[in-house]
Design a protein around this motif. Structure first.
Motif, PDB file in Angstrom:
ATOM      1  N   SER A  89       7.600   7.547   8.138  1.00 38.75           N
ATOM      2  CA  SER A  89       8.833   6.839   8.519  1.00 38.75           C
ATOM      3  C   SER A  89       8.305   5.357   7.888  1.00 38.75           C
ATOM      4  CB  SER A  89       9.018   6.465  10.234  1.00 38.75           C
ATOM      5  OG  SER A  89       8.017   6.341  10.534  1.00 38.75           O
ATOM      6  N   VAL A  90       7.132   5.841   7.540  1.00 41.98           N
ATOM      7  CA  VAL A  90       5.926   4.174   6.867  1.00 41.98           C
ATOM      8  C   VAL A  90       7.530   3.577   4.632  1.00 41.98           C
ATOM      9  CG1 VAL A  90       4.700   5.713   4.647  1.00 41.98           C
ATOM     10  CG2 VAL A  90       3.963   3.135   5.728  1.00 41.98           C
TER      11      VAL A  90
ATOM     12  N   ILE B 189       4.945  -3.548  -7.037  1.00 39.07           N
ATOM     13  CA  ILE B 189       4.496  -3.847  -8.048  1.00 39.07           C
ATOM     14  C   ILE B 189       4.251  -3.253  -9.046  1.00 39.07           C
ATOM     15  CG2 ILE B 189       1.569  -4.452  -8.608  1.00 39.07           C
ATOM     16  CD1 ILE B 189       1.362  -5.685  -5.736  1.00 39.07           C
ATOM     17  N   PRO B 190       4.652  -3.068 -10.274  1.00 39.65           N
ATOM     18  CA  PRO B 190       4.932  -1.984 -10.870  1.00 39.65           C
ATOM     19  C   PRO B 190       3.077  -0.837 -11.398  1.00 39.65           C
ATOM     20  CG  PRO B 190       4.522  -3.734 -12.619  1.00 39.65           C
ATOM     21  CD  PRO B 190       4.687  -4.616 -10.844  1.00 39.65           C
ATOM     22  N   ILE B 191       3.163   0.397 -10.835  1.00 40.45           N
ATOM     23  CA  ILE B 191       1.884   1.174 -10.779  1.00 40.45           C
ATOM     24  C   ILE B 191       2.064   1.029 -12.191  1.00 40.45           C
ATOM     25  CG2 ILE B 191       0.959   3.230 -10.868  1.00 40.45           C
ATOM     26  CD1 ILE B 191       1.172   2.804  -7.150  1.00 40.45           C
ATOM     27  N   ASP B 192       2.987   1.786 -13.188  1.00 39.54           N
ATOM     28  CA  ASP B 192       2.835   1.982 -14.461  1.00 39.54           C
ATOM     29  C   ASP B 192       2.985   0.884 -15.415  1.00 39.54           C
ATOM     30  OD1 ASP B 192       2.094   4.384 -14.111  1.00 39.54           O
ATOM     31  OD2 ASP B 192       4.347   5.602 -13.502  1.00 39.54           O
TER      32      ASP B 192
ATOM     33  N   GLY C 134       0.637  -1.363  -0.092  1.00 36.63           N
ATOM     34  CA  GLY C 134       0.159   0.166   0.027  1.00 36.63           C
ATOM     35  C   GLY C 134       0.536   1.394  -0.100  1.00 36.63           C
ATOM     36  N   VAL C 135       2.430   1.255   0.320  1.00 40.77           N
ATOM     37  CA  VAL C 135       3.045   2.051  -0.056  1.00 40.77           C
ATOM     38  C   VAL C 135       3.832   2.479  -1.170  1.00 40.77           C
ATOM     39  CG1 VAL C 135       5.558   3.144   0.779  1.00 40.77           C
ATOM     40  CG2 VAL C 135       3.616   1.622   2.212  1.00 40.77           C
ATOM     41  N   THR C 136       3.705   3.737  -1.969  1.00 41.39           N
ATOM     42  CA  THR C 136       3.332   3.869  -3.430  1.00 41.39           C
ATOM     43  C   THR C 136       5.714   4.487  -3.471  1.00 41.39           C
ATOM     44  OG1 THR C 136       2.677   6.054  -3.522  1.00 41.39           O
ATOM     45  CG2 THR C 136       1.089   3.489  -3.930  1.00 41.39           C
ATOM     46  N   TYR C 137       6.074   4.008  -4.715  1.00 39.54           N
ATOM     47  CA  TYR C 137       7.326   4.978  -4.723  1.00 39.54           C
ATOM     48  C   TYR C 137       7.360   5.461  -6.353  1.00 39.54           C
ATOM     49  CZ  TYR C 137       8.636   2.558  -0.016  1.00 39.54           C
ATOM     50  OH  TYR C 137       8.818   2.598   0.997  1.00 39.54           O
TER      51      TYR C 137
ATOM     52  N   SER D 134      23.311   0.311 -14.004  1.00 39.09           N
ATOM     53  CA  SER D 134      21.967  -0.889 -15.541  1.00 39.09           C
ATOM     54  C   SER D 134      21.317  -1.217 -13.823  1.00 39.09           C
ATOM     55  CB  SER D 134      23.107  -1.564 -16.052  1.00 39.09           C
ATOM     56  OG  SER D 134      21.790  -2.101 -16.529  1.00 39.09           O
ATOM     57  N   GLY D 135      19.782  -0.829 -14.405  1.00 35.38           N
ATOM     58  CA  GLY D 135      18.725  -1.990 -13.417  1.00 35.38           C
ATOM     59  C   GLY D 135      18.820  -1.233 -12.183  1.00 35.38           C
ATOM     60  N   GLN D 136      19.501  -0.371 -11.434  1.00 36.61           N
ATOM     61  CA  GLN D 136      19.167   0.007 -10.201  1.00 36.61           C
ATOM     62  C   GLN D 136      19.168   1.314 -10.145  1.00 36.61           C
ATOM     63  OE1 GLN D 136      23.083  -1.019  -8.003  1.00 36.61           O
ATOM     64  NE2 GLN D 136      23.078  -3.707  -8.639  1.00 36.61           N
ATOM     65  N   TYR D 137      18.287   1.344  -9.138  1.00 35.88           N
ATOM     66  CA  TYR D 137      17.527   3.312  -9.248  1.00 35.88           C
ATOM     67  C   TYR D 137      17.288   3.528  -7.961  1.00 35.88           C
ATOM     68  CZ  TYR D 137      16.730   3.260 -13.748  1.00 35.88           C
ATOM     69  OH  TYR D 137      16.698   2.836 -15.146  1.00 35.88           O
ATOM     70  N   GLU D 138      17.260   5.102  -7.448  1.00 33.33           N
ATOM     71  CA  GLU D 138      16.396   5.740  -6.287  1.00 33.33           C
ATOM     72  C   GLU D 138      15.517   6.109  -6.714  1.00 33.33           C
ATOM     73  OE1 GLU D 138      18.735   9.040  -5.276  1.00 33.33           O
ATOM     74  OE2 GLU D 138      21.122   8.304  -4.882  1.00 33.33           O
ATOM     75  N   LEU D 139      14.704   5.611  -5.822  1.00 35.19           N
ATOM     76  CA  LEU D 139      13.340   5.866  -5.959  1.00 35.19           C
ATOM     77  C   LEU D 139      12.906   6.737  -4.364  1.00 35.19           C
ATOM     78  CD1 LEU D 139      13.263   3.285  -7.561  1.00 35.19           C
ATOM     79  CD2 LEU D 139      11.568   2.433  -6.685  1.00 35.19           C
ATOM     80  N   GLU D 140      12.030   7.495  -4.617  1.00 35.61           N
ATOM     81  CA  GLU D 140      11.293   8.365  -3.354  1.00 35.61           C
ATOM     82  C   GLU D 140       9.448   7.956  -3.569  1.00 35.61           C
ATOM     83  OE1 GLU D 140      12.073  12.709  -2.989  1.00 35.61           O
ATOM     84  OE2 GLU D 140       9.341  12.534  -3.631  1.00 35.61           O
ATOM     85  N   CYS D 141       9.544   8.071  -2.019  1.00 37.12           N
ATOM     86  CA  CYS D 141       8.364   7.537  -1.049  1.00 37.12           C
ATOM     87  C   CYS D 141       7.582   8.671  -1.007  1.00 37.12           C
ATOM     88  CB  CYS D 141       8.603   7.107   0.032  1.00 37.12           C
ATOM     89  SG  CYS D 141       6.840   6.500   0.518  1.00 37.12           S
TER      90      CYS D 141
END
Length: 352
Positions: free
Chosen positions: A131-132, A141-144, A108-111, A119-126
Motif C-alpha cells: 500500500s506504500v 524527482i527524476p532518477i534518470d 523515498g518511494v520509486t516508480y 501526450s505527457g501522461q503515463y502509467e507508472l508502476e511502484c
C-alpha cells in the motif's frame, strides 16, 4: 488444552511422589532438585499448546496457515504493486513524453514508467510492493535524466497496491471458499475470479441482473474504495473480455458486466468539548483516520450500514475529546444506509 500444567502444579505433583519422611520444604535438597525440572516441563507444555494451535486452520498463523490451506487449492494473496498515473510537463507547462522504464522518486518511494496513456501522461508502476505505493501525490524527482522535463507529477491511483494478506483476512476467505465452494460458474465462482485480480479488495455478484445469462460483478479496490476504470477493465478482461464467448474464465454463454461500486459520501459535523491537550485540527485528523478505517472494515459486508452510535463512540475515544454534542452524519442523527453495490467513503469532517 494444557492450561492446568503450570509450574506449581507440576512441582507439587513431583513432590507428592517423594516419600513423606524426606524433607520437601522450599530450600531443601529435593525441592531445589525438582524445581528446575518442573519449570522446564511447564515450558514444554506451553510450547505444546502453541504448536497444537498451529495444526488447525482456525488458529494457525503465517506459514503454517499457508501449508494447511494449500491442499484445498487456495493461496494467500501476496503484496502487489501499485499502478499510478503521472503527468509530465516541460517549459510553459507543455506536455512532454518520457522514455519507457525511466524512474522517478517521491518520499523515498520509486516508480517506473510502463505505459504511455497520451501526450505527457503515463502509467507508472511502484517498485515497492504494498500500500506504500498508494500514499503519495505531487511532484516527483527524476532518477534518470529526462531531456526537457520541468515537472513530474504523481496523480491518480489506477490500481492500488495491496499489502500481503493478513492471517485473519486469509482465514476468512479460506473458510468462505470451503463452505461455499465455487462450481460451474455459480456466484462464488464470479466472486473468486474477481478477487484473483491484484488490486481488488472486494466483490459482489448479482446474477440475472438484466435477464437470463447476465451477471453483474461489482468491485472495490484494495483500499476499499470504488475501483478505478483501469482496474474495472482488467477484471472485465480476466473474467469475460467478450460477452458469452468463454474467452475469459467465465463459462460460454455468460454476459458479464464488471462495474465499480457506487460511493456514498459520509460527511460528519459536530461540536466537541476539548480537554485542552490537543488542537481542533489534530482531533479532526485523528477522527478522520479512525472513521476511514471503520468504513473500510464494513465495505461490502451484508447489511453493514454506517452506525451513528458507533461513530459517536469513536469520537469520544479520540485523544483530546471530553464530550460531543450535535453530531450529525450527512445532516442527520441516524444511521446511513448502504445498499448492495454501494460503499461508504469518508467525505468531510468538520468539528467545532
Amino acid at each position: 488444552m494444557y492450561e492446568s500444567q503450570t509450574y506449581g502444579a507440576i512441582l507439587q505433583r513431583m513432590l507428592s511422589a517423594v516419600p513423606d519422611d524426606i524433607d520437601k520444604r522450599p530450600g531443601s535438597i529435593i525441592y531445589d532438585a525438582l524445581a528446575p525440572a518442573a519449570l522446564e516441563l511447564s515450558e514444554i507444555y506451553v510450547n505444546l499448546d502453541r504448536q497444537l494451535k498451529e495444526v488447525f486452520p482456525q488458529t494457525a498463523s503465517d506459514n503454517n496457515l499457508d501449508l494447511l490451506t494449500e491442499p484445498f487449492g487456495q493461496e494467500r494473496n501476496q503484496a502487489s504493486y501499485a499502478v499510478r498515473k503521472a503527468i509530465f510537463t516541460g517549459q510553459s507547462g507543455v506536455p512532454i513524453n518520457v522514455p519507457i522504464d525511466s524512474r522517478f522518486s517521491i518520499a523515498g518511494v520509486t516508480y517506473r514508467v510502463i505505459l504511455r496513456i497520451t501526450s505527457g501522461q503515463y502509467e507508472l508502476e511502484c517498485e515497492q510492493p504494498g500500500s506504500v505505493g498508494n500514499q503519495y501525490f505531487g511532484t516527483m524527482i527524476p532518477i534518470d535524466y529526462v531531456d526537457g522535463l520541468v515537472v513530474a507529477t504523481l496523480a491518480d491511483v489506477l490500481i492500488p497496491g495491496a499489502d500481503r494478506e493478513s492471517d485473519d483476512d486469509y482465514r476468512t476467505r479460506f473458510f468462505l471458499g470451503v463452505r461455499l465452494p465455487a462450481t460451474s460458474g455459480n456466484k462464488a465462482d464470479y466472486r473468486k475470479w474477481a478477487l484473483e485480480v491484484d488490486g481488488v479488495g472486494g466483490a459482489q455478484v448479482i446474477p440475472l441482473w438484466n435477464g437470463p445469462g447476465t451477471v453483474k460483478v461489482i468491485i472495490i479496490d484494495a483500499e476499499k474504495l470504488p475501483a478505478s476504470p483501469t482496474l474495472v477493465s482488467i477484471v472485465q478482461d480476466y473474467i469475460s473480455p467478450a460477452d458469452g464467448t468463454g474467452e475469459g474464465v467465465a463459462p460460454v454463454g455468460a454476459d458479464v458486466n464488471v462495474v465499480a461500486a457506487t460511493s456514498v459520501s459520509v460527511n460528519i459535523t459536530g461540536t466537541i468539548v476539548r480537554d485542552g491537550s490537543r488542537t481542533i485540527e489534530q482531533i479532526e485528523e485523528d477522527f478522520a483516520s479512525v472513521i476511514s478505517s471503520y468504513l473500510a472494515s464494513i465495505a461490502f459486508i451484508d447489511n453493514a450500514n454506517v452506525q451513528y452510535a458507533k461513530l459517536g463512540a469513536m469520537l469520544l475515544d479520540v485523544t483530546g475529546v471530553d464530550d460531543y454534542t450535535a453530531l450529525q452524519l450527512n445532516g442527520s442523527t441516524g444511521n446511513i444506509t448502504i445498499l448492495s453495490g454501494q460503499v461508504a467513503v469518508l467525505g468531510t469532517v468538520n468539528l467545532t
